[in-house]
Design a protein around this motif. Structure first.
Motif, PDB file in Angstrom:
ATOM      1  N   GLU A 159      -5.324  10.420   7.575  1.00  0.00           N
ATOM      2  CA  GLU A 159      -4.094   9.631   7.549  1.00  0.00           C
ATOM      3  C   GLU A 159      -3.062  10.328   6.662  1.00  0.00           C
ATOM      4  O   GLU A 159      -3.389  11.242   5.903  1.00  0.00           O
ATOM      5  CB  GLU A 159      -4.365   8.237   6.945  1.00  0.00           C
ATOM      6  N   GLN A 192       4.784   0.317   2.032  1.00  0.00           N
ATOM      7  CA  GLN A 192       4.117  -0.623   2.925  1.00  0.00           C
ATOM      8  C   GLN A 192       4.064  -1.970   2.224  1.00  0.00           C
ATOM      9  O   GLN A 192       3.558  -2.067   1.088  1.00  0.00           O
ATOM     10  CB  GLN A 192       2.702  -0.129   3.241  1.00  0.00           C
ATOM     11  N   ARG A 202      -0.539   8.295  13.857  1.00  0.00           N
ATOM     12  CA  ARG A 202       0.373   7.657  12.888  1.00  0.00           C
ATOM     13  C   ARG A 202       0.779   8.539  11.703  1.00  0.00           C
ATOM     14  O   ARG A 202       0.262   9.613  11.494  1.00  0.00           O
ATOM     15  CB  ARG A 202      -0.250   6.369  12.371  1.00  0.00           C
ATOM     16  N   ASP A 203       1.690   7.955  10.924  1.00  0.00           N
ATOM     17  CA  ASP A 203       2.155   8.432   9.618  1.00  0.00           C
ATOM     18  C   ASP A 203       2.964   9.734   9.707  1.00  0.00           C
ATOM     19  O   ASP A 203       2.611  10.745   9.088  1.00  0.00           O
ATOM     20  CB  ASP A 203       0.965   8.600   8.646  1.00  0.00           C
ATOM     21  N   TRP A 220      -8.983   1.888  -0.538  1.00  0.00           N
ATOM     22  CA  TRP A 220      -9.219   0.855   0.491  1.00  0.00           C
ATOM     23  C   TRP A 220     -10.561   0.150   0.298  1.00  0.00           C
ATOM     24  O   TRP A 220     -10.770  -0.933   0.844  1.00  0.00           O
ATOM     25  CB  TRP A 220      -9.133   1.465   1.895  1.00  0.00           C
ATOM     26  N   ASN A 245       0.857  -1.190   0.000  1.00  0.00           N
ATOM     27  CA  ASN A 245       0.000   0.000   0.000  1.00  0.00           C
ATOM     28  C   ASN A 245       0.890   1.236   0.000  1.00  0.00           C
ATOM     29  O   ASN A 245       1.718   1.353  -0.925  1.00  0.00           O
ATOM     30  CB  ASN A 245      -1.123  -0.040   1.044  1.00  0.00           C
ATOM     31  N   ASP A 246       0.727   2.154   0.917  1.00  0.00           N
ATOM     32  CA  ASP A 246       1.341   3.499   0.809  1.00  0.00           C
ATOM     33  C   ASP A 246       2.834   3.500   0.436  1.00  0.00           C
ATOM     34  O   ASP A 246       3.607   2.707   0.969  1.00  0.00           O
ATOM     35  CB  ASP A 246       1.283   4.231   2.155  1.00  0.00           C
ATOM     36  N   TRP A 304      -3.044  -7.473   2.934  1.00  0.00           N
ATOM     37  CA  TRP A 304      -2.444  -6.616   3.950  1.00  0.00           C
ATOM     38  C   TRP A 304      -2.052  -7.451   5.183  1.00  0.00           C
ATOM     39  O   TRP A 304      -2.802  -8.311   5.618  1.00  0.00           O
ATOM     40  CB  TRP A 304      -3.449  -5.527   4.340  1.00  0.00           C
TER      41      TRP A 304
HETATM   42  C1  FRU Z   1      -3.040   4.350   4.961  1.00  0.00           C
HETATM   43  C2  FRU Z   1      -2.644   3.521   6.155  1.00  0.00           C
HETATM   44  C3  FRU Z   1      -1.759   4.336   7.080  1.00  0.00           C
HETATM   45  C4  FRU Z   1      -1.005   3.280   7.826  1.00  0.00           C
HETATM   46  C5  FRU Z   1      -0.801   2.232   6.769  1.00  0.00           C
HETATM   47  C6  FRU Z   1      -0.811   0.834   7.275  1.00  0.00           C
HETATM   48  O1  FRU Z   1      -3.256   3.645   3.796  1.00  0.00           O
HETATM   49  O2  FRU Z   1      -3.798   3.084   6.835  1.00  0.00           O
HETATM   50  O3  FRU Z   1      -2.461   5.230   7.907  1.00  0.00           O
HETATM   51  O4  FRU Z   1       0.200   3.744   8.338  1.00  0.00           O
HETATM   52  O5  FRU Z   1      -1.854   2.401   5.829  1.00  0.00           O
HETATM   53  O6  FRU Z   1      -0.481  -0.077   6.287  1.00  0.00           O
END
Ligand code: FRU
Length: 525
Positions: free
Chosen positions: A233, A69, A180-181, A322, A52-53, A77
């Motif tokens: 996020e 990610q 987070r992030d 998502w 992902n990110d 995931w």
């Molecule tokens: C966004 C997210 C972030 C988190 C990550 C987890 O897509 O939910 O907030 O750090 O993905 O994989």
């Protein structure tokens, strides 16, 4: 001849004899991993497994680092780890072994990487700058404990090839399940490191400052503002030049929203304002919402740290949503990134707006000899497209085109067409909407996918001017040199590779089209 020399000669002869056979055998075995039906040919996707990110984008000693990610163990995931790839030109990527792994049940969530030029952290060795990653450590909830998210460091003294988690982790812990992030950058205004980090359920971004990356103090908070329909996020704060005003800049605060974004599910909004080293001051009313992308598939975009001075920010996003990310019909990987985009601000009648275009390095594709173009009426252009179907056959091409509306009420492009499937990029004159219709683009097992999305767009001089990047399973649209971007995935069946221009309820003017087929960046792998 001495026996040793004889053996050597025999070996050389043998190699010469089987060399061509080996060379022939190589491409099939090596190319295969990047040649599945929906495999992006000029966008980054991991060789296998889930992503992902994008994380930790940083330029360092001639290399662009893309962390992401990543689940090293499967195509869903889980076990979040920072995957890693490097590039020297933002176009060709080499995937390296995972950088920062999940450990002791703590997953490595999204974050950023900085170059610690002057060893403020004390983590650099040999009097040389080092890379420091700042990421969220995520401990899932279990029977006895709620989830916990904290901010942590890992560092590398060998150009990102190996990473060590800092022994004093976490460096920031509010004892919260959602926190987070972190995006960290060096702020000359403040003379310290600055972190923006999200309090997702409060719809707030916290700003922290630090002299050494290890000790952080809260400076300010921003939010709630704009859209608040889901968790906030992946915040980002960066300075942007304004087109045609050489000495002026503004700051962009970008925030991911999931769910509740413009087109449903996840998407991103941005605020334009100023940053004084301590707080972000929004130029617009708190209720004003602006979206970075008008498609469904651009999320958690991040900009590179440490780009050479004077270069505008470059951003990469996760091309997904998502709502259906887990249902994408791709294997053995799932997830891919946007093409890197160069960012600017443009003065428009509505105010300052973010503009994005593929980075200049994309031009290496545009200048290929095989690039071809035509100008004419719809009939002429469509005849030319049919006669030159080889240009779009591989479903990896750039479409650059202008359609003057003339008297038509609707104009557009039907792409990835064949066997009853098609995808439309159209403009509805009366509604003043650009639309993207993938309701007949192909199958995916999720009802949120097959939809038509729209964006308000007042055309300049009644001409629809598009630059579109098509790459097997993605369509990135840039209107009028990037004043509107719309990114969407598509999963057309085999054979759907036709293209046509159309106009409804009236006559369009002279259409001009340019198509550049794009070579795979994975040829070497
Ligand atoms: C966004 C997210 C972030 C988190 C990550 C987890 O897509 O939910 O907030 O750090 O993905 O994989």
């Amino acid at each position: 001849m001495l026996p040793k020399e004889e053996i050597r000669l025999q070996l050389v002869l043998l190699l010469l004899a089987i060399g061509p056979v080996l060379a022939l055998a190589q491409p099939t075995s090596i190319l295969a991993p990047y040649d599945q039906p929906y495999r992006p040919q000029y966008h980054f996707s991991p060789r296998e497994n889930w992503t992902n990110d994008p994380n930790g984008l940083v330029y360092f000693e001639g290399e662009y680092h893309l962390f992401f990610q990543y689940n090293p163990f499967g195509d869903e995931w889980g076990h979040m780890t920072w995957g890693h790839a490097v590039s020297r030109d933002l176009v060709h990527w080499e995937q390296l072994p995972p950088a920062i792994p999940e450990e002791n049940g703590i997953m490595i969530f999204t974050g950023s990487t900085v170059v610690d030029e002057h060893n403020t952290s004390g983590l650099c060795t040999n009097h040389k700058p080092c890379l420091v990653a700042i990421y969220t450590g995520h401990t899932p909830k279990n029977s006895g404990h709620p989830a916990l998210q904290t901010q942590n460091l890992a560092f590398s003294n060998d150009r990102g090839r190996t990473w060590t988690k800092y022994s004093g982790n976490p460096v920031l812990d509010l004892h919260l399940p959602d926190f987070r992030d972190p995006k960290v950058f060096w702020s000359p205004q403040a003379g310290r490191w600055v972190m923006v980090v999200s309090l997702p359920n409060d719809h707030k971004v916290r700003i922290y400052g630090s002299a050494d990356l290890k000790h952080w103090s809260a400076l300010s908070e921003f939010g709630p503002a704009g859209a608040t329909g889901g968790q906030w996020e992946c915040p980002e704060l960066f300075e942007l030049p304004i087109e045609r005003r050489p000495d002026e800049t503004r700051w962009i605060l970008k925030v991911g929203l999931n769910p509740g974004a413009l087109q449903g599910g996840s998407g991103e909004q941005y605020f334009v304002g100023r940053f004084d080293g301590t707080r972000f001051i929004n130029d617009n009313p708190v209720s004003e919402t602006m979206w970075t992308d008008y498609g469904k598939d651009c999320y958690c975009a991040l900009t590179f740290n440490n780009l050479p001075l004077g270069r505008p920010p470059v951003m990469i996003g996760w091309m997904n949503n998502w709502q259906y990310a887990k249902d994408l019909p791709t294997s053995p990987w799932r997830g891919q990134m946007t093409f890197p985009r160069s960012l600017r601000l443009r003065q428009t009648p509505e105010g300052l707006r973010l503009v994005q275009m593929p980075v200049d390095q994309f031009r290496q594709f545009e200048q290929k000899e095989s690039e071809a173009g035509k100008t004419g009426t719809i009939e002429v252009v469509n005849r030319w497209l049919a006669a030159n179907s080889a240009l779009t056959k591989g479903r990896t091409f750039q479409l650059k085109a202008e359609i003057p509306l003339g008297t038509a009420q609707e104009v557009g492009w039907r792409i990835l067409e064949g066997n009853g499937n098609y995808t439309i990029i159209g403009y509805d004159r009366k509604a003043r909407k650009l639309f993207f219709d993938r309701s007949h683009s192909g199958q995916i097992n999720n009802k949120n996918f097959l939809l038509r999305t729209e964006a308000t767009l007042v055309l300049q001089k009644a001409v629809l001017r598009l630059n579109v990047l098509i790459d097997r399973s993605s369509v990135e649209i840039f209107v009028d040199d990037g004043r509107l971007a719309a990114t969407n995935l598509v999963f057309p069946p085999a054979g759907a590779n036709g293209i046509e221009v159309y106009a409804k309820d009236g006559q369009a003017g002279q259409i001009s089209v340019h198509i550049a087929p794009i070579q795979s960046i994975w040829a070497a792998f």
